[in-house]
Design a protein around this motif. Sequence first.
Motif, PDB file in Angstrom:
ATOM      1  N   ASP A   1       0.808  -1.196   0.122  1.00  0.00           N
ATOM      2  CA  ASP A   1      -0.106   0.017   0.021  1.00  0.00           C
ATOM      3  C   ASP A   1       0.823   1.359   0.112  1.00  0.00           C
ATOM      4  OD1 ASP A   1       0.803  -0.659   2.551  1.00  0.00           O
ATOM      5  OD2 ASP A   1      -0.705   0.083   3.619  1.00  0.00           O
TER       6      ASP A   1
ATOM      7  N   HIS B   1       2.378   7.881  14.556  1.00  0.00           N
ATOM      8  CA  HIS B   1       1.641   7.054  14.362  1.00  0.00           C
ATOM      9  C   HIS B   1       2.576   5.759  14.135  1.00  0.00           C
ATOM     10  CE1 HIS B   1      -1.691   4.364  13.010  1.00  0.00           C
ATOM     11  NE2 HIS B   1      -1.162   3.806  11.794  1.00  0.00           N
TER      12      HIS B   1
ATOM     13  N   VAL C   1       3.500   1.583  13.123  1.00  0.00           N
ATOM     14  CA  VAL C   1       3.154   0.443  12.420  1.00  0.00           C
ATOM     15  C   VAL C   1       3.954  -0.697  12.603  1.00  0.00           C
ATOM     16  CG1 VAL C   1       2.404   1.951  10.287  1.00  0.00           C
ATOM     17  CG2 VAL C   1       4.674   1.053  10.387  1.00  0.00           C
TER      18      VAL C   1
ATOM     19  N   ARG D   1      -2.691   2.102   5.444  1.00  0.00           N
ATOM     20  CA  ARG D   1      -3.881   2.882   5.197  1.00  0.00           C
ATOM     21  C   ARG D   1      -4.411   3.730   6.007  1.00  0.00           C
ATOM     22  NH1 ARG D   1      -4.874   3.275   0.001  1.00  0.00           N
ATOM     23  NH2 ARG D   1      -6.991   3.718   0.358  1.00  0.00           N
ATOM     24  N   PRO D   2      -4.327   3.579   7.483  1.00  0.00           N
ATOM     25  CA  PRO D   2      -4.885   4.338   8.524  1.00  0.00           C
ATOM     26  C   PRO D   2      -4.186   5.682   8.489  1.00  0.00           C
ATOM     27  CG  PRO D   2      -4.306   2.225   9.522  1.00  0.00           C
ATOM     28  CD  PRO D   2      -3.817   2.082   8.079  1.00  0.00           C
ATOM     29  N   VAL D   3      -3.108   5.798   7.801  1.00  0.00           N
ATOM     30  CA  VAL D   3      -2.473   7.335   7.697  1.00  0.00           C
ATOM     31  C   VAL D   3      -3.391   8.368   7.042  1.00  0.00           C
ATOM     32  CG1 VAL D   3      -0.487   8.568   6.762  1.00  0.00           C
ATOM     33  CG2 VAL D   3      -0.271   6.292   7.901  1.00  0.00           C
TER      34      VAL D   3
ATOM     35  N   GLY E   1      -6.356   8.650   7.061  1.00  0.00           N
ATOM     36  CA  GLY E   1      -7.463   8.787   8.172  1.00  0.00           C
ATOM     37  C   GLY E   1      -7.119   9.891   9.014  1.00  0.00           C
ATOM     38  N   LEU E   2      -5.649  10.038   9.057  1.00  0.00           N
ATOM     39  CA  LEU E   2      -4.868  11.008  10.015  1.00  0.00           C
ATOM     40  C   LEU E   2      -4.315  12.162   9.250  1.00  0.00           C
ATOM     41  CD1 LEU E   2      -3.023   8.341  12.074  1.00  0.00           C
ATOM     42  CD2 LEU E   2      -5.218   9.545  12.903  1.00  0.00           C
TER      43      LEU E   2
END
Length: 231
Positions: free
Chosen positions: A117, A209, A211, A224-226, A228-229
């Motif tokens: 990703d 953040h 990982v 991928r959560p990045v 959202g931040l």
Amino acid sequence: MKVKGVLFDFSGTLFRVESAASWLAAALERTGVRMGEAEAAGTARRLEEAGALPGGAHPRSVPPHLTGAWAARDRSAEEHRAAYTGLAREVPLPRPGIYDALYERHMEPAAWRPYADAAGVLGELRQRGVRTAVVSNVGWDLRPVFRAHGLGAWVDAYALSFEHGVQKPDPRLFLAACQELGLAPGEVLMVGDDRRADGGAAALGCAVHLVDHLPVEERPAGLRPVLGLAG
């Protein structure tokens, strides 16, 4: 405050280095040395346990004569090479030239794989107008790795420890990256896999953040959560 920039660690965050077995096989081929399957597997295991593969596992224990080199390994190209070739030499190999071949191999783009990703996340951040930088404890120029794997176009700046003479968690390396992006630390998110090293950005005021440092196949969407931040 809105996140306007993201700093990414390199190894274990955006890319993963090849296995010790693959690393050794490449060096043996380059030096024309043949090993039986069992011997090669055992040698690769011992090199991995010694921590000789940059980007791989840390040493199970650092020999006393290498403790200084290990602590300062990412401050310069010379210290990086000395530390890792020193660890490799703790494992007997049939030809002295293999040690240099091992070190040279780990700097090649073919020795690294991007996480599945990575390109998508970096590309999406660019589309959102979020600036990105790579902040890495490293002893060599990793920009060719990004270019070879098609990720270079999505990175705005690099803050590499050996180019600045300081290594994470020293806040000065994160500050250098923020300045390259033209952003205040409070506008920036640091993404990495090492709580101590990458977490040093928090002292500067950056959000952090983390990982998981996993094989590429085991972490298909860890970045991928990045999205959202940021942005």
